[in-house]
Design an enzyme around this catalytic site. Structure first.
Site, short mmCIF file in Angstrom:
data_model
loop_
_atom_site.label_atom_id
_atom_site.label_comp_id
_atom_site.label_asym_id
_atom_site.label_seq_id
_atom_site.Cartn_x
_atom_site.Cartn_y
_atom_site.Cartn_z
N ASP A 88 71.75 -45.67 50.05
CA ASP A 88 72.83 -44.85 50.59
C ASP A 88 74.16 -45.15 49.89
O ASP A 88 75.10 -44.37 50.00
CB ASP A 88 72.96 -45.05 52.11
N ASP B 287 97.88 -4.78 31.59
CA ASP B 287 96.69 -5.44 31.06
C ASP B 287 95.67 -5.75 32.17
O ASP B 287 94.51 -5.97 31.89
CB ASP B 287 97.06 -6.74 30.34
N GLY C 69 91.17 -7.35 29.08
CA GLY C 69 91.35 -5.91 29.13
C GLY C 69 91.05 -5.16 27.86
O GLY C 69 90.09 -4.39 27.81
N LEU C 70 91.84 -5.38 26.81
CA LEU C 70 91.63 -4.62 25.59
C LEU C 70 90.28 -4.96 24.96
O LEU C 70 89.62 -4.10 24.39
CB LEU C 70 92.74 -4.95 24.59
#
Lengths: 542, 433
Positions: free
Chosen positions: A36, A288, A423-424
């Site tokens: 443990d 964007d 994005g682009l």
């Protein structure tokens, strides 16, 4: 009996360790077998703590069972006290010691140590980590602050004029998801609006600090999973009100400031003005970010983080929620209500296999989850960001990286957008897909050109090779959820349609496949052609 | 048996040996994994086996934490987590276990061998997994064989889990035919690259056929009988060796194949049993030994004279201490081992430098005190202690790497030394303190 591959929560005594390890001057003696002690490495390796957790294990063995494990436990407590000289101790049993019924509380009491010794009853076969943390914190608060409580019904004395309002920050623990940075961020935020922090607990607090909790004017509950029980006891006992809003996300932080201003008797408008702001609102509105619109996200985590993520996803990122769930059964009702608002069915489970099947079925474009969902997303080739414990070493970054407050909103924006194609780039990938530099196996360009796990890796080894269709995205759900409804229409793809599907950028291909197959099923089409693909595209829009 | 001068040479004990040295026996908090953690390498080693721990949420959490939670594949292990309702009545628990196994096997039809792995709680409530295994074996025959062993922390430490697992396999090993020629059985999980290297050397010596336990696939279990000679590749296989000996196998006495010296002596034990001429033995081993000596010499300049302290972890500590002291010139401060198998480690103890402090078992607080007092240059310890020691300014090596990195044999001798050199080299290089 529950079959698990991965578990979301540790046993309750690990929750108690998270409290003890976050605090100073407290020592935990755990009646437990060898092995443990693995829990130590959660703190020293995953969180990279420089100190061992303040936990002593009795390490009983099989040969002790016939003898006197109780005596062994007492020796452990006595020696731990002498070595560490803590201000207070907590004692308890792990799952195995619970079965041998040695009563750690009674045994420790018999030693009559000169410091408070607080027994913990953490039923290991019923409860889990977060419950264990909450119960431990509550027991500590009750035992240490309780003696300072005013007689029931005593009204809180009014704050002296000219004195700034004071609050406690409750809930941060060791091994918490960004707790360290959240405390810094919220302390700063409160300072700016004119509120001082009295005690932060349990993280950084000593037993003496816990005893002083009642002196603050109100409590800020940062992590309801851990601090909820203690905060409501403090409310009953000391008349201290507590915040309900968890300041994760831009909107929630604004709501939090207003709530704090209310509790502190400050002007909410002025408070919000001095609170500062975040870049998230502008980044989200910037052109964007248009590509983020309607991206389908699957959210799973602890209750608090999942709920916060759902609000941010819809209101602040413009995503669509494909699925929402939690492993925190204590928060099931809240998550169900939220899911209903977002028009999805909540997934309340601590069964990893169920979550895996759900993600495979939904084919979201982004998974917001835990370390476990990171495994799932990787296998299915889906982008993923981690929003909640359980977490791993990479989720304890060296840099300042809070989740709460306005800076937290900035961090979250970055963290969630990062795994996606930008994005682009998304448009370029669609337009110039014959260009060797834009072949989709390359993955998002800012992630070092490492493609997400692709076809072969996405097929779980469970799958019977003969039964696996040649395409991964369809294979994964079949393998993960073998219980596909019997008699369901078997749809196949023509080679031409399969090829055409390959022309769709990878980050929407999964959805395209799923939509096409659903369209085919709904229209009784057994063989998917190129026509079917475009019919489905027209049908589902977007 | 023809004597091999290679062994005679390396069998000398210029250091005086530790065979009769006093051992500090300690009883206190152990900072060692339990035997369940053996699953982490065994599930990758036996490729069509699945390990189902029958235990608590702690066991499930232990396995995933020890495995680093980083394995981005479906692991071939899982846990049947016992819940409150299971503890109410044992009969129900068996029904529940059957259901879990049914669900698992329907999900994973590729599984040919299923281990039910006992844990501390299942041991304490005396859940009879051996009986459950034979019941379930009947139910799922012939597709899946089901065996049981215990990896509980009240019975086993860390690597003893592998011993228990391999011991569970022994009764299923086929019987050798009496007329079969002598065969060599290499016992203990080794990386495949190491197995292949060793096999090539045995082939060159004319020793064989060579078989490995565990096999890469469950249905490739090697046969065993009185003509089997076995070489232990790992020092923690007491029960497995005992059961194999009960099946007639003869254990070849040797140090373990760590470092040039250990590897040569280990190979020589097989060579002696097969009557390999000294010349042929040299021809088969010397190229590798020479390469390894060259590679080690560079590392020896970095490590010579450095003081090393071993916390007990994998039972590899004594062979490792022998290697670092004799081949790298390191000074031993304390060599801790969770358990000392005197018989299997006798050749190793003879080779240890006289005066090394050996300790068995653990009281971690007292041992840390001794470690602080000894001020070693390098500490070998488990994951729970490593970062706190680093924070105090002590260089450490996580012992688990010594288990997960291929370290046996000639080609790996320098890799093994590199594991000790890198933490020291890193500290020398960093200017961030």
């Amino acid at each position: 009996m529950q079959l698990t591959v991965w578990t979301y929560e540790a046993p309750p005594h690990v929750g108690a360790m998270r409290i003890a390890t976050g605090m100073e001057g407290l020592h935990y003696v755990l009646h437990a077998p060898q092995g443990d002690t693995y829990a130590d490495l959660l703190f020293t390796m995953i969180e990279r703590r420089a100190k061992r957790p303040p936990v002593t294990y009795s390490t009983f063995q099989a040969r002790d069972l016939g003898g006197d494990t109780a005596e062994l436990f007492k020796t452990s407590v006595r020696e731990a006290y002498e070595r560490f000289r803590p201000q207070a101790m907590i004692v308890g049993a792990s799952c195995t010691a619970e079965l041998i019924q040695d009563d750690p509380g009674g045994l420790a009491r018999a030693l009559a140590l000169p410091v408070p010794v607080i027994p913990l009853e953490l039923p290991a076969y019923q409860k889990k980590e977060n419950w264990g943390a909450a119960e431990t914190f509550y027991q500590l608060v009750r035992a240490l602050a309780g003696p300072h409580a005013p007689p029931p019904g005593t009204p809180r004395p009014a704050r002296a004029p000219g004195v700034r309002p004071r609050c406690n920050l409750l809930g941060p623990t060791a091994l918490g998801f960004r707790h360290r940075d959240d405390v810094t961020e919220i302390t700063r935020l409160l300072g700016r609006i004119g509120v001082d922090v009295h005690v932060v607990a349990p993280m950084g607090a000593s037993p003496a600090d816990i005893a002083r909790l009642g002196e603050a004017d109100f409590n800020v509950v940062l992590y309801p999973e851990v601090a909820g029980t203690a905060a409501s006891w403090l409310q009953r006992t000391f008349g201290q009100p507590a915040t309900k809003v968890v300041p994760i996300g831009f909107g929630a932080t604004k709501d939090f400031v207003a709530e704090v201003a209310g509790l502190a008797g400050l002007d909410p408008v002025a408070a919000l003005e001095s609170a500062g702001g975040s870049r998230l609102p502008w980044y989200s509105r910037s052109v964007d970010s248009t590509y983020l619109t309607g991206k389908r996200v699957f959210i799973f985590g602890d209750g608090t983080h999942a709920l916060a993520a759902a609000r941010i996803a819809t209101e602040e990122m413009g995503f669509a929620i494909a699925g929402l769930g939690t492993y925190s059964r204590e928060f099931a009702r809240d998550v169900r209500e939220a899911a209903q608002r977002y028009g999805v069915e909540a997934l309340i489970t601590d069964d990893y296999l169920e979550v895996e099947a759900k993600v495979a079925e939904l084919q979201p474009e982004l998974v917001l989850g835990t370390q476990m969902e990171r495994h799932i997303a990787k296998r299915l080739g889906i982008a993923c960001a981690v929003i909640s414990a359980p977490i791993h070493v990479q989720d304890f970054p060296a840099r300042y990286s809070p989740q709460m407050g306005f800076e937290g909103a900035n961090v979250i924006f970055d963290t969630w957008v990062h795994p996606l194609v930008m994005g682009l780039e998304e448009h370029l990938l669609a337009m110039f897909r014959e260009d060797f530099e834009f072949q989709d196996e390359a993955g998002p360009s800012h992630l070092g050109g490492i493609a997400p796990a692709r076809p072969a890796a996405a097929v779980p080894p469970a799958a019977d090779p003969a039964a696996v269709p040649p395409t991964p995205v369809a294979a994964a759900p079949a393998a993960a959820a073998p219980a596909a409804p019997a008699g369901e229409l078997e749809t196949r793809w023509t080679p031409e349609a399969e090829k055409e599907l390959g022309k769709i950028p990878f980050f929407v291909r999964g959805k395209a496949r799923r939509n096409t197959e659903r369209y085919a099923k709904d229209h009784g089409i057994a063989l998917i052609t190129v026509e079917t693909l475009y019919d489905a595209k027209a049908h589902f829009g977007r | 048996m023809s004597g091999s001068d290679a062994l005679t040479a390396s069998g000398a004990t210029p250091f005086g040996g530790c065979s009769t040295a006093p051992v500090l026996r300690e009883r206190g908090q152990h900072e060692v994994f339990c035997g369940l953690t053996g699953i982490i390498w065994l599930h990758r080693k036996i490729q069509d086996a699945f390990f189902l721990v029958v235990g608590s949420r702690t066991c499930a959490h232990l396995i995933q934490s020890a495995a680093g939670v980083m394995i981005f594949a479906e692991p071939r292990f899982g846990t049947a987590i016992m819940e409150e309702k299971d503890l109410a009545g044992l009969a129900d628990m068996n029904d529940e276990l059957d259901k879990v196994v049914d669900r698992l096997l329907s999900r994973r039809p590729d599984i040919k061998l299923l281990f039910l792995v006992g844990s501390c709680p299942s041991e304490v409530i005396k859940l009879d997994l051996a009986r459950a295994a034979s019941r379930l074996s009947r139910r799922h025959a012939p597709d899946v064989k089901i065996l049981a062993y215990s990896g509980s922390g009240i019975e086993t430490t860390f690597t003893q889990g592998e011993d228990a697992c391999l011991a569970a396999l022994v009764p299923s090993m086929p019987y050798e035919e009496p007329q079969d020629p002598p065969s060599l059985l290499v016992v203990g999980a080794l990386a495949e690259v190491v197995e292949d290297q060793l096999r090539r050397i045995f082939d060159e010596m004319g020793v064989g056929p060579v078989k490995f336990l565990p096999p890469r696939r469950a249905d490739d279990l090697p046969s065993v009988g009185p003509n089997t000679r076995m070489l232990l590749a790992q020092p923690f296989l007491g029960d497995t060796a005992r059961l194999l000996e009960a099946r007639g196998a003869q254990r070849l006495v040797a140090p373990f194949p760590l470092g040039v010296e250990g590897t040569t002596a280990w190979l020589a034990a097989a060579a002696r049993a097969w009557g390999v001429p000294a010349e042929r033995f040299r021809a088969a081993t010397e190229p590798g030994a020479e390469r390894a000596r060259r590679a080690l010499s560079r590392l020896r300049t970095e490590l010579e004279g450095k003081r090393i302290f071993f916390f007990p972890d994998s039972q590899l500590e004594i062979p490792l201490a022998r290697f670092v002291s004799r081949e790298l010139g390191m000074k031993l401060t304390e060599v801790g081992t969770p358990y000392l198998h005197r018989q299997h480690l006798a050749p190793e103890l003879e080779l240890l430098p006289a005066g090394a402090q050996l300790s068995e078992g653990q009281d971690v607080e007292r041992q840390l005190d001794r470690c602080h007092a000894a001020r070693p240059d390098l500490v070998v310890c488990g994951l729970g202690l490593a970062n706190p020691l680093e924070a105090e300014g002590t260089a450490t090596k996580w012992s688990i790497e010594l288990l997960f990195t291929p370290v046996q044999g000639y080609e790996q001798a320098a890799d093994l030394a590199e594991l000790f050199a890198r933490p020291l080299r890193r500290r020398a290089q960093l200017k961030v303190a």
